[in-house]
Design a protein around this motif. Structure first.
Motif, PDB file in Angstrom:
ATOM      1  N   GLN A  81       0.869  -1.132   0.087  1.00 22.04           N
ATOM      2  CA  GLN A  81      -0.001  -0.157  -0.062  1.00 22.04           C
ATOM      3  C   GLN A  81       0.754   1.439  -0.056  1.00 22.04           C
ATOM      4  N   ASP A 138       0.467   1.649 -10.395  1.00 17.49           N
ATOM      5  CA  ASP A 138      -0.410   0.861 -10.137  1.00 17.49           C
ATOM      6  C   ASP A 138       0.366  -0.550 -10.474  1.00 17.49           C
ATOM      7  N   THR A 175      -4.298  -2.262  -7.949  1.00 22.63           N
ATOM      8  CA  THR A 175      -4.681  -1.482  -6.553  1.00 22.63           C
ATOM      9  C   THR A 175      -6.112  -1.118  -6.620  1.00 22.63           C
ATOM     10  N   LYS A 176      -6.598  -0.938  -5.268  1.00 20.42           N
ATOM     11  CA  LYS A 176      -7.950  -0.572  -5.117  1.00 20.42           C
ATOM     12  C   LYS A 176      -7.788   0.654  -4.019  1.00 20.42           C
ATOM     13  N   THR A 177      -8.697   1.608  -3.996  1.00 17.71           N
ATOM     14  CA  THR A 177      -8.625   2.715  -2.979  1.00 17.71           C
ATOM     15  C   THR A 177      -9.384   2.127  -1.627  1.00 17.71           C
ATOM     16  N   VAL A 178      -8.663   2.197  -0.836  1.00 18.80           N
ATOM     17  CA  VAL A 178      -8.973   1.848   0.737  1.00 18.80           C
ATOM     18  C   VAL A 178      -8.408   2.990   1.737  1.00 18.80           C
ATOM     19  N   TRP A 209      -7.197   6.567   2.261  1.00 18.08           N
ATOM     20  CA  TRP A 209      -6.459   7.212   1.702  1.00 18.08           C
ATOM     21  C   TRP A 209      -5.435   6.685   0.911  1.00 18.08           C
ATOM     22  N   ASP A 210      -5.057   5.368   0.976  1.00 15.35           N
ATOM     23  CA  ASP A 210      -4.104   4.590   0.150  1.00 15.35           C
ATOM     24  C   ASP A 210      -4.516   3.695  -0.902  1.00 15.35           C
ATOM     25  N   ASN A 211      -3.774   3.523  -1.899  1.00 12.60           N
ATOM     26  CA  ASN A 211      -4.211   2.744  -2.957  1.00 12.60           C
ATOM     27  C   ASN A 211      -3.579   1.193  -2.371  1.00 12.60           C
TER      28      ASN A 211
END
Length: 491
Positions: free
Chosen positions: A257, A262, A293-296, A298-300
């Motif tokens: 993360q 990406d 990646t996916k956004t969780v 504030w982080d990718n």
């Protein structure tokens, strides 16, 4: 109703047949007998009539061969609803009889030659899709009909069910009465009669000689079973030598993360220090799959869930008696790959394998080298590539370094994201055996694992001393002042 009709006591043996009034009336007529069992009951009832009739009145039994036993097993309902419709599974299970099934053991040769049955028959499905333990059943019944009207099926009630399976387990339901009160059966209708009954174990106590003989048989059986299990395990089970530690690590790269680009993947390898070794088949490096990646928050985050297994041996040598052994280090680098097959180094990191067994969740921050100016970043953005480490062990202490001081003056880096690991560590050593000789070995492997145990023991002692001192001070401050002065004067 006479008093003798209200009370009855019967001693019933295993699979002993006691006829009910309904069965006596049915089987007296020879034309009603259809099966060989019915004809056998017909002859037994005739003999009872010549001998003066049956002794039991209300208490009777259904043995394992009676039709009631089969119907009772087939017609059990899941709920108490009168409109219950049996499900597909209930209908299938009703056709599977677990009782008196003589299953022949499968030979090893036929088992190996036919592992998968592509076209299973109906009988094969019945025998293979249920726990097929042979069971013998017996029901002790009670005819609770009104006086003078015995022999009606609607007044028959189950008092006790006894089952014996192929493993020798006896199940009695309900249990023997013992110190509990009598069981109650409340009938419906206008009178709403209540019947009470007790169940007692009337078996003869086992003689000491027979009990000792039975124990000998059990010991012989357990001994044979132990030899059988030992034969299955074999003699190739590997034990560690004295002074040797085996370390198993079942690891998982969970996620990465906080990175700039990406489509990430992780390349990792394990470095074994001096006196550490691994089996020839052990693979000490690996590469994960490329993960988007996916956004969780504030982080990718890229979730890899990539498992790996490591097995290592530490052998204690004579020259290492006064030195602390080093632990293996897992080095890794995170890279990204885009649509045009351009890859970029996103970060380097390392972790020392935990010295204690158990589960460890570790999140390791990473960094990457950078160059001064904007040209390097433009090159990284447009054509890919970036400054790389020629030796990835430079992320910690290079394996080729021989000096006393390692200087990184002028080496510019940038903090990037982090990688999360889940490690399950197992340790195997003969030093774990609780023997007096091994406990006295102060310089054993466990005393010097990774240089952590000695330091941690000292820290633990100091922390315990500080906690005890604080508790003593708090207790002294909480006491009344006059009590402290009085005790001091008395001393």
């Amino acid at each position: 109703q006479p008093l003798d009709e209200e009370e009855e006591e019967a001693e019933v043996g295993w699979q002993e047949k006691l006829f009910s009034q309904f069965e006596v009336d049915l089987y007296q007529n020879e034309s009603a007998c259809q099966t060989p069992l019915d004809r056998q009951y017909h002859e037994e009832i005739l003999k009872l009539e010549k001998a003066g009739g049956r002794k039991n009145c209300r208490i009777f039994t259904y043995t394992d061969h009676d039709r009631f036993t089969n119907l009772e097993e087939h017609c059990q309902k899941v709920t108490d609803s009168d409109h219950e419709v049996p499900s597909y599974l209930a209908e299938r299970m009703a056709n599977v009889r677990r009782r008196r099934q003589d299953r022949r053991p499968i030979e090893a040769a036929s088992l190996k030659s036919k592992i998968i049955t592509w076209e299973p028959s109906e009988e094969f499905i019945k025998n293979s899709h249920v726990i097929n333990t042979p069971v013998q059943t017996m029901y002790i019944m009670g005819d609770l009909g009104p006086y003078g009207k015995l022999g009606h099926r609607e007044y028959e009630h189950i008092l006790c069910t006894i089952k014996v399976d192929g493993n020798g387990v006896i199940t009695v339901k309900p249990d023997f009465t013992g110190t509990k009160g009598a069981y109650r059966i409340e009938l419906g209708g206008e009178k709403r009669e209540v019947w009470k009954y007790t169940i007692e174990n009337a078996s003869v106590q086992v003689q000491p000689e027979e009990e000792e003989r039975e124990q000998c048989v059990f010991r012989d059986l357990y001994g044979r079973h132990k030899e059988y299990l030992s034969g299955l395990v074999g003699s190739e089970f590997e034990m560690t030598l004295p002074g040797t530690l085996r370390l198993f690590v079942n690891g998982e790269i969970i996620s990465a993360q906080g990175y700039e680009y990406d489509n990430l993947y992780v390349h990792f390898f394990l470095e074994l220090p001096h006196q550490w070794s691994s089996p020839a088949f052990q693979q000490l490096s690996g590469v994960t799959q490329t993960c988007a990646t996916k956004t969780v928050g504030w982080d990718n985050v890229a979730y890899f869930c990539y498992p790996f297994t490591l097995e290592m041996f530490f052998t204690q040598g004579d020259e290492s008696e006064d030195s602390l052994p080093q632990w293996p280090v897992l080095y890794f680098e995170v890279l990204s790959l885009d649509f045009w097959q351009r890859y970029r180094v996103e970060g380097y990191g390392c972790l020392v394998l935990p010295a204690s067994p158990g589960l460890h969740m570790l999140t390791i921050p990473t960094w990457r080298p950078v160059e001064l100016g904007t040209v390097a970043e433009l090159r990284r953005f447009f054509i890919g590539g970036s400054p790389e480490l020629e030796d990835i062990t430079y992320a910690r202490i290079p394996s080729t370094f021989k000096g006393e001081r390692l200087s990184r003056l002028g080496f510019r880096t940038e903090t990037t994201g982090s990688v999360t690991f889940r490690l399950y560590c197992l340790q195997q050593s003969k030093a774990f055996l609780e023997t007096s000789i091994l406990r006295q070995r102060m310089q054993s492997v466990l005393d010097r694992l990774g240089g952590f145990s000695q330091q941690s023991s000292v820290y633990n002692v100091l922390e315990a001393f500080q906690r005890a001192r604080r508790r003593m001070q708090e207790a002294r401050e909480s006491l009344p002042q006059d009590l402290i002065n009085t005790s001091a004067a008395t001393v």
